[in-house]
Design a protein around this motif. Structure first.
Motif, short mmCIF file in Angstrom:
data_model
loop_
_atom_site.label_atom_id
_atom_site.label_comp_id
_atom_site.label_asym_id
_atom_site.label_seq_id
_atom_site.Cartn_x
_atom_site.Cartn_y
_atom_site.Cartn_z
N MET A 197 9.22 83.01 57.57
CA MET A 197 8.12 84.27 57.91
C MET A 197 7.12 84.45 58.67
SD MET A 197 8.65 85.47 54.10
CE MET A 197 7.80 86.95 54.69
N TRP A 198 5.79 83.07 59.18
CA TRP A 198 4.93 83.22 59.49
C TRP A 198 5.37 82.73 61.11
CZ3 TRP A 198 -0.26 83.78 58.67
CH2 TRP A 198 -1.32 83.42 59.92
N THR A 199 6.30 81.65 61.94
CA THR A 199 6.39 81.76 62.83
C THR A 199 7.11 83.18 63.43
OG1 THR A 199 6.87 79.53 61.87
CG2 THR A 199 8.27 80.82 63.94
N ASP A 200 7.60 83.74 62.27
CA ASP A 200 8.73 85.34 62.71
C ASP A 200 7.10 86.14 63.23
OD1 ASP A 200 10.23 86.43 63.68
OD2 ASP A 200 10.68 87.34 61.25
N LEU A 201 6.29 85.74 61.74
CA LEU A 201 5.17 86.67 62.20
C LEU A 201 4.54 86.86 63.80
CD1 LEU A 201 3.49 88.91 60.48
CD2 LEU A 201 2.20 87.62 59.36
N VAL A 202 4.07 85.49 63.96
CA VAL A 202 3.81 85.49 65.07
C VAL A 202 4.08 85.99 65.89
CG1 VAL A 202 2.39 83.19 66.35
CG2 VAL A 202 2.18 83.11 63.94
#
Ligand SMILES: [Zn+2]
Length: 277
Positions: A197-202
């Protein structure tokens, strides 16, 4: 309310147009008159964003801190500026650049516009969670809060002390893209799910900065169903209550969670723990 990508875009714009030169700062409306007097005629060193907070740093060591809240807007104009229109809390005019027009900007309706000293800025940024748009962001800090929390992940993502800069659109769309029920508790989330999720959010928020708008629907899922309103982004679930899910055609659900509207697809984002991988 503007999400983090809007503030980072503003920070870049203000940095490009005003940093490195003396700026004239005033408060035509008067409510920021004392603060404006403290920075007027000083050199603006840099403009940066942290989550939904905009910071103008001056050579004197002072900062102007702006939070737009629900109604705040900046209007950017190539100078010379005319008489202020409406309730202009802060007017900033560049003076120091040799080439190009002298830009000015009028700020109206912010929830915060104040002068801060460095320790106050440190206190502010310490209270905030990592900002996916900052290179210094540490997603472990957010995970540390999430994985021990009994609050729903949808509430945690909106908590600026957990992650800074996410608003209602990115919250809803991120959970959909990862097939995670908004009602799952933080402690039921798996580490690999959070990392994804974090990678996608970035990626999503960087795209938002570049494009100047929220882009969240993958091309293969965009079959032409319109966005929820004119000049608004196409979304999977945000403000699509009752409309068919772009993937499975289930009507999108809506509820209110901690006073904010929440949207999700009960089929693509089932309740309960899911197998990962
Ligand atoms: Zn669905």
């Amino acid at each position: 309310m503007p999400e983090g990508h809007t503030l980072h875009r503003l920070a870049r714009l203000h940095h490009k147009r005003f940093a490195g030169g003396v700026v004239r700062v005033s408060s035509p409306q008067g409510r920021f008159a004392d603060g404006a007097a403290l920075v007027d005629g000083h050199v603006l060193v840099r403009a940066e964003a942290w989550g939904k907070h905009l910071l103008h740093r001056y050579e004197s060591g002072l900062f102007v801190h702006v939070h737009l809240g629900l109604y705040g807007t900046f209007t950017e104009t190539a100078g010379p500026l005319g008489d202020p229109v409406g309730q202009v809390r802060m007017r900033m005019i560049g003076t120091g650049r040799a080439e190009g027009p002298l830009w000015g900007t009028d700020l109206r309706g912010p929830s915060a516009c104040e002068v801060l000293h460095e320790p106050e800025v440190t206190a502010l940024t310490t209270r905030l969670g990592p900002d996916p748009l900052r290179r210094d962001a540490d997603p472990d800090r957010a995970w540390h809060r999430i994985h021990r929390s009994a609050r729903p992940i949808a509430a945690l993502l909106m908590d600026q002390s957990v992650v800074a800069g996410i608003g209602n659109v990115y919250r809803a769309e991120l959970l959909f893209r990862h097939h995670i029920s908004p009602h799952r508790t933080g402690r039921a989330l798996h580490r690999d799910e959070w990392d994804e999720m974090w990678t996608d959010l970035v990626d999503l928020m960087r795209l938002g900065v570049r494009r100047g708008k929220i882009v969240v629907v993958r091309p293969e899922h965009d079959h032409g169903a319109p966005s929820y309103a004119e000049n608004k982004p196409r979304t999977y679930v945000y403000r699509r209550t009752g409309d068919p899910c772009r993937i499975c055609a289930t009507p999108i659900h809506h509820t209110v969670l901690e006073s904010r509207n929440l949207f999700w697809c009960p089929t693509c984002q089932p309740d309960g723990e899911q197998a990962t991988g």
